[in-house]
Motif scaffolding. Structure first.
Motif, PDB file in Angstrom:
ATOM      1  N   MET A   1      23.288 -12.701  -8.755  1.00  0.00           N
ATOM      2  CA  MET A   1      23.244 -14.106  -8.448  1.00  0.00           C
ATOM      3  C   MET A   1      23.723 -14.873  -9.683  1.00  0.00           C
ATOM      4  N   ALA A   2      24.593 -15.808  -9.491  1.00  0.00           N
ATOM      5  CA  ALA A   2      25.148 -16.573 -10.601  1.00  0.00           C
ATOM      6  C   ALA A   2      24.410 -17.902 -10.752  1.00  0.00           C
ATOM      7  N   PHE A   3      24.007 -18.182 -11.964  1.00  0.00           N
ATOM      8  CA  PHE A   3      23.327 -19.427 -12.283  1.00  0.00           C
ATOM      9  C   PHE A   3      24.221 -20.244 -13.203  1.00  0.00           C
ATOM     10  N   SER A   4      24.065 -21.551 -13.169  1.00  0.00           N
ATOM     11  CA  SER A   4      24.813 -22.407 -14.088  1.00  0.00           C
ATOM     12  C   SER A   4      24.097 -22.428 -15.437  1.00  0.00           C
ATOM     13  N   VAL A   5      24.807 -22.908 -16.438  1.00  0.00           N
ATOM     14  CA  VAL A   5      24.226 -22.996 -17.777  1.00  0.00           C
ATOM     15  C   VAL A   5      23.031 -23.946 -17.769  1.00  0.00           C
ATOM     16  N   ALA A   6      23.149 -25.048 -17.049  1.00  0.00           N
ATOM     17  CA  ALA A   6      22.052 -26.023 -16.980  1.00  0.00           C
ATOM     18  C   ALA A   6      20.812 -25.414 -16.333  1.00  0.00           C
ATOM     19  N   GLN A   7      21.005 -24.663 -15.253  1.00  0.00           N
ATOM     20  CA  GLN A   7      19.872 -24.011 -14.590  1.00  0.00           C
ATOM     21  C   GLN A   7      19.209 -23.003 -15.522  1.00  0.00           C
ATOM     22  N   CYS A   8      20.005 -22.229 -16.213  1.00  0.00           N
ATOM     23  CA  CYS A   8      19.461 -21.230 -17.136  1.00  0.00           C
ATOM     24  C   CYS A   8      18.686 -21.897 -18.267  1.00  0.00           C
ATOM     25  N   ASN A   9      19.245 -22.972 -18.825  1.00  0.00           N
ATOM     26  CA  ASN A   9      18.545 -23.691 -19.897  1.00  0.00           C
ATOM     27  C   ASN A   9      17.225 -24.263 -19.415  1.00  0.00           C
ATOM     28  N   GLU A  10      17.228 -24.807 -18.209  1.00  0.00           N
ATOM     29  CA  GLU A  10      16.016 -25.403 -17.646  1.00  0.00           C
ATOM     30  C   GLU A  10      14.931 -24.344 -17.435  1.00  0.00           C
ATOM     31  N   ARG A  11      15.303 -23.258 -16.821  1.00  0.00           N
ATOM     32  CA  ARG A  11      14.316 -22.208 -16.530  1.00  0.00           C
ATOM     33  C   ARG A  11      13.852 -21.507 -17.797  1.00  0.00           C
ATOM     34  N   LEU A  12      14.755 -21.313 -18.742  1.00  0.00           N
ATOM     35  CA  LEU A  12      14.366 -20.701 -20.013  1.00  0.00           C
ATOM     36  C   LEU A  12      13.366 -21.597 -20.732  1.00  0.00           C
ATOM     37  N   GLN A  13      13.591 -22.898 -20.723  1.00  0.00           N
ATOM     38  CA  GLN A  13      12.663 -23.827 -21.369  1.00  0.00           C
ATOM     39  C   GLN A  13      11.296 -23.805 -20.696  1.00  0.00           C
ATOM     40  N   ILE A  14      11.269 -23.671 -19.381  1.00  0.00           N
ATOM     41  CA  ILE A  14       9.999 -23.579 -18.649  1.00  0.00           C
ATOM     42  C   ILE A  14       9.211 -22.358 -19.112  1.00  0.00           C
ATOM     43  N   TRP A  15       9.891 -21.231 -19.231  1.00  0.00           N
ATOM     44  CA  TRP A  15       9.205 -20.000 -19.638  1.00  0.00           C
ATOM     45  C   TRP A  15       8.796 -20.046 -21.116  1.00  0.00           C
ATOM     46  N   LEU A  16       9.577 -20.696 -21.944  1.00  0.00           N
ATOM     47  CA  LEU A  16       9.186 -20.844 -23.344  1.00  0.00           C
ATOM     48  C   LEU A  16       7.957 -21.743 -23.468  1.00  0.00           C
ATOM     49  N   ASP A  17       7.897 -22.792 -22.661  1.00  0.00           N
ATOM     50  CA  ASP A  17       6.710 -23.656 -22.639  1.00  0.00           C
ATOM     51  C   ASP A  17       5.493 -22.889 -22.141  1.00  0.00           C
ATOM     52  N   ALA A  18       5.697 -22.037 -21.149  1.00  0.00           N
ATOM     53  CA  ALA A  18       4.591 -21.229 -20.618  1.00  0.00           C
ATOM     54  C   ALA A  18       4.074 -20.273 -21.688  1.00  0.00           C
ATOM     55  N   GLU A  19       4.982 -19.682 -22.440  1.00  0.00           N
ATOM     56  CA  GLU A  19       4.562 -18.769 -23.509  1.00  0.00           C
ATOM     57  C   GLU A  19       3.741 -19.514 -24.562  1.00  0.00           C
ATOM     58  N   ALA A  20       4.160 -20.719 -24.907  1.00  0.00           N
ATOM     59  CA  ALA A  20       3.419 -21.512 -25.882  1.00  0.00           C
ATOM     60  C   ALA A  20       2.028 -21.870 -25.359  1.00  0.00           C
ATOM     61  N   ALA A  21       1.938 -22.204 -24.082  1.00  0.00           N
ATOM     62  CA  ALA A  21       0.643 -22.539 -23.493  1.00  0.00           C
ATOM     63  C   ALA A  21      -0.281 -21.331 -23.451  1.00  0.00           C
ATOM     64  N   ILE A  22       0.280 -20.177 -23.156  1.00  0.00           N
ATOM     65  CA  ILE A  22      -0.518 -18.953 -23.097  1.00  0.00           C
ATOM     66  C   ILE A  22      -0.994 -18.569 -24.491  1.00  0.00           C
ATOM     67  N   ALA A  23      -0.145 -18.755 -25.483  1.00  0.00           N
ATOM     68  CA  ALA A  23      -0.497 -18.365 -26.845  1.00  0.00           C
ATOM     69  C   ALA A  23      -1.683 -19.161 -27.383  1.00  0.00           C
ATOM     70  N   THR A  24      -1.854 -20.386 -26.913  1.00  0.00           N
ATOM     71  CA  THR A  24      -2.961 -21.198 -27.408  1.00  0.00           C
ATOM     72  C   THR A  24      -4.277 -20.912 -26.700  1.00  0.00           C
ATOM     73  N   GLY A  25      -4.240 -20.327 -25.520  1.00  0.00           N
ATOM     74  CA  GLY A  25      -5.492 -20.052 -24.813  1.00  0.00           C
ATOM     75  C   GLY A  25      -5.281 -19.155 -23.627  1.00  0.00           C
ATOM     76  N   GLN A  26      -4.881 -17.908 -23.869  1.00  0.00           N
ATOM     77  CA  GLN A  26      -4.557 -17.011 -22.767  1.00  0.00           C
ATOM     78  C   GLN A  26      -5.795 -16.551 -22.016  1.00  0.00           C
ATOM     79  N   SER A  27      -6.851 -16.213 -22.716  1.00  0.00           N
ATOM     80  CA  SER A  27      -8.038 -15.715 -22.028  1.00  0.00           C
ATOM     81  C   SER A  27      -9.290 -16.112 -22.813  1.00  0.00           C
ATOM     82  N   TYR A  28     -10.394 -16.086 -22.113  1.00  0.00           N
ATOM     83  CA  TYR A  28     -11.663 -16.316 -22.786  1.00  0.00           C
ATOM     84  C   TYR A  28     -12.760 -15.551 -22.064  1.00  0.00           C
ATOM     85  N   THR A  29     -13.874 -15.357 -22.767  1.00  0.00           N
ATOM     86  CA  THR A  29     -14.974 -14.558 -22.243  1.00  0.00           C
ATOM     87  C   THR A  29     -16.260 -15.379 -22.289  1.00  0.00           C
ATOM     88  N   ILE A  30     -16.984 -15.344 -21.176  1.00  0.00           N
ATOM     89  CA  ILE A  30     -18.307 -15.961 -21.105  1.00  0.00           C
ATOM     90  C   ILE A  30     -19.261 -14.876 -20.651  1.00  0.00           C
TER      91      ILE A  30
END
Length: 77
Positions: A1-30
């Motif tokens: 499947m072929a994606f445009s550069v804009a689509q790839c940049n957008e989706r890559l940024q989404i996943w990079l943001d997700a990684e940053a969010a996970i790194a700050t609080g991926q799991s916790y234990t109670i």
């Protein structure tokens, strides 16, 4: 499947943001219960995927696609 550069940049940024969010609080234990918000390994796989797709899209827009033509001259020796 072929994606445009804009689509790839957008989706890559989404996943990079997700990684940053996970790194700050991926799991916790109670007590003895544990909550995992996301799987960091899967997110990193998606980041690699979108980086590869971005490279392919950029190569295609620059005229350097994956296909190459090679001239072969058969000889009967």
């Amino acid at each position: 499947m072929a994606f445009s550069v804009a689509q790839c940049n957008e989706r890559l940024q989404i996943w990079l943001d997700a990684e940053a969010a996970i790194a700050t609080g991926q799991s916790y234990t109670i007590d003895n219960r544990r909550l995992d918000r996301a799987n960091l390994a899967q997110v990193r796989e998606q980041i690699k995927f979108w980086q590869n797709e971005l490279a392919k899209a950029q190569a295609a827009t620059n005229g350097r696609g994956r296909r190459r033509t090679i001239r072969i001259v058969p000889r009967d020796l």
